[in-house]
Every structure is written in C-alpha cells, then in structure tokens.
Scaffold this motif. Sequence first.
Motif, PDB file in Angstrom:
ATOM      1  N   ALA A 122       0.745  -1.064  -0.089  1.00  0.00           N
ATOM      2  CA  ALA A 122       0.116  -0.120   0.045  1.00  0.00           C
ATOM      3  C   ALA A 122       0.981   1.375   0.118  1.00  0.00           C
ATOM      4  CB  ALA A 122      -0.859   0.024   1.308  1.00  0.00           C
TER       5      ALA A 122
ATOM      6  N   TRP B 271      -6.237  -9.479 -15.141  1.00  0.00           N
ATOM      7  CA  TRP B 271      -6.034  -8.190 -15.526  1.00  0.00           C
ATOM      8  C   TRP B 271      -7.033  -7.627 -16.494  1.00  0.00           C
ATOM      9  CZ3 TRP B 271      -3.576  -4.450 -12.633  1.00  0.00           C
ATOM     10  CH2 TRP B 271      -3.440  -3.320 -13.247  1.00  0.00           C
TER      11      TRP B 271
ATOM     12  N   LEU C 293     -11.250   0.820 -12.642  1.00  0.00           N
ATOM     13  CA  LEU C 293     -11.028   0.344 -11.391  1.00  0.00           C
ATOM     14  C   LEU C 293      -9.425   0.285 -11.107  1.00  0.00           C
ATOM     15  CD1 LEU C 293     -11.545  -1.472  -8.535  1.00  0.00           C
ATOM     16  CD2 LEU C 293     -11.816  -3.395  -9.951  1.00  0.00           C
ATOM     17  N   LEU C 294      -8.822  -0.288 -12.258  1.00  0.00           N
ATOM     18  CA  LEU C 294      -7.419  -0.698 -12.324  1.00  0.00           C
ATOM     19  C   LEU C 294      -6.617   0.582 -11.923  1.00  0.00           C
ATOM     20  CD1 LEU C 294      -7.227  -3.152 -15.264  1.00  0.00           C
ATOM     21  CD2 LEU C 294      -7.242  -3.511 -12.857  1.00  0.00           C
ATOM     22  N   GLU C 295      -7.077   1.721 -12.724  1.00  0.00           N
ATOM     23  CA  GLU C 295      -6.135   2.722 -12.539  1.00  0.00           C
ATOM     24  C   GLU C 295      -6.420   3.466 -11.192  1.00  0.00           C
ATOM     25  OE1 GLU C 295      -3.662   5.501 -13.678  1.00  0.00           O
ATOM     26  OE2 GLU C 295      -4.492   4.065 -14.964  1.00  0.00           O
ATOM     27  N   SER C 296      -7.569   3.495 -10.568  1.00  0.00           N
ATOM     28  CA  SER C 296      -7.771   3.925  -9.104  1.00  0.00           C
ATOM     29  C   SER C 296      -6.839   3.088  -7.983  1.00  0.00           C
ATOM     30  CB  SER C 296      -9.225   3.953  -8.795  1.00  0.00           C
ATOM     31  OG  SER C 296      -9.684   2.492  -8.605  1.00  0.00           O
ATOM     32  N   GLN C 297      -6.828   1.694  -8.363  1.00  0.00           N
ATOM     33  CA  GLN C 297      -6.066   0.923  -7.608  1.00  0.00           C
ATOM     34  C   GLN C 297      -4.436   1.156  -7.824  1.00  0.00           C
ATOM     35  OE1 GLN C 297      -7.243  -1.377  -5.253  1.00  0.00           O
ATOM     36  NE2 GLN C 297      -9.182  -0.182  -5.789  1.00  0.00           N
TER      37      GLN C 297
ATOM     38  N   LYS D 270      -3.088   3.699  -8.177  1.00  0.00           N
ATOM     39  CA  LYS D 270      -2.712   4.885  -7.492  1.00  0.00           C
ATOM     40  C   LYS D 270      -2.469   4.812  -5.862  1.00  0.00           C
ATOM     41  CE  LYS D 270      -5.357   8.078 -10.452  1.00  0.00           C
ATOM     42  NZ  LYS D 270      -6.558   8.930 -10.600  1.00  0.00           N
ATOM     43  N   GLY D 271      -2.867   3.554  -5.472  1.00  0.00           N
ATOM     44  CA  GLY D 271      -2.990   3.304  -4.116  1.00  0.00           C
ATOM     45  C   GLY D 271      -1.838   2.356  -3.653  1.00  0.00           C
ATOM     46  N   ILE D 272      -1.079   1.756  -4.515  1.00  0.00           N
ATOM     47  CA  ILE D 272       0.015   0.723  -4.272  1.00  0.00           C
ATOM     48  C   ILE D 272       1.431   1.094  -4.756  1.00  0.00           C
ATOM     49  CG2 ILE D 272      -1.631  -1.066  -4.021  1.00  0.00           C
ATOM     50  CD1 ILE D 272      -0.827  -1.824  -6.889  1.00  0.00           C
TER      51      ILE D 272
END
Length: 205
Positions: free
Chosen positions: A58, A137, A144-148, A150-152
């Motif tokens: 994260a 993938w 969804l992928l783009e937002s995820q 950004k968080g890792i």
Amino acid sequence: MYIPNYFKVTNVDEIWDFVQKNSFGTIVTTEQGKPIATHLPLRLMKKGDDYYITGHMAYGNPQWRSFETCEEVLIMFQGPNAYISSSWYSHENVPTWNYQAIHMYGKASILEKDELIEELTQMLEKYEETRENPVLWDKLSPQLLESQLKGIVGFKIMVGEIQAAYKLSQNRNKTDYRNIIEKLQNEGNPNSNQMAELMEKRYNI
C-alpha cells in the motif's frame, strides 16, 4: 540465520521451488535503526542470470520509503512447522521444533508503472489461473485498475545472499525418525500433519 550443517539447504532449484510454493513472505527493513516488517504475497522472477523477488504494498505503508536508505532488504519465507516431543525418541533428550525457513537478502528498487502492471498481471495469473471464474487483469475495468494503481507501490529486490534451513529431524536415527512421523500424524492438527507428510516425502524412510 544460524543453520547447523545437518539442516542447511544449498540446492538453488529446490530453494526456488520452495519460494514458489510458499510465496507469502515477510519483508524486513530498518528505519532509523528500528526494524519494520510487512507480510505480503511475493513472486520470483528471473532476468538473465539474476533473480528478483517482486511484489507491491500500500502507498500508505511507510516501509517502501525505506528501500532507498537500506543497503539490503531481508525477505523471509516459511513452510510447515511443528513441535517435536523428546518422548518420541528412543533415548533421553530435550524437545525441539521442526520447520522450513528461507532468508534472502538484496537491494530493493521501486517499479515503474508499466513494470508494476506487468507484475500485477502475472501475479493474478499465478493465483487465479486454476479458478472457475478467474479474475485477470484484462477482465477488470480500466477505471478500477487506474484507481487501484494509485494506491500501491510496486518493488523488486535483486536477490544476493540466500540462507535456507530445513530442520526436519535429519539428525535422528531411522527408528526415531519413523516414530516422529507417526506421532505427528496422530497429533490431530494441520501443522503436524503437514510436517509428517513433508518428512515422509523428503527422506522416504
């Protein structure tokens, strides 16, 4: 890691196979002299003659920031473990614990976005390919992928030193070894059953 000669493992192929099968590892770094650790699913990757451990954590986990300042990162992998009672031996002795553990040391670096996408794609394939409805993938929405993403933070660790220990009662005689397996099988818990199965397969005594 302290490893008596009885329990030392040096076969590289065997070690890689172990990591593939026991890929939920622990990454240890230091921050201002204090050890910090994160438990993560990890993946082994080979490029040319070099091996890498790859994964992600994260963005809010501060450990990834320590990769720049740590000369080396420690990655630990573990297999089955079980208590071994000395009452199972044919002579007086003290109890012990059987286990499998691998330590790897290396230098960590942060993955670029395209490298992170490749890492996530392959990790999903590894864990989803046998599922009835695999979540891969290319089946997930771009939003969804783009937002995820950004968080890792993705990372790779070039593997240098490897230490591997399989403490499986190899130092016991055949009678005691066989008896340990039988006692473990009767313990009635998953850890003991896994250890008994491992000991039986590994040494076939």
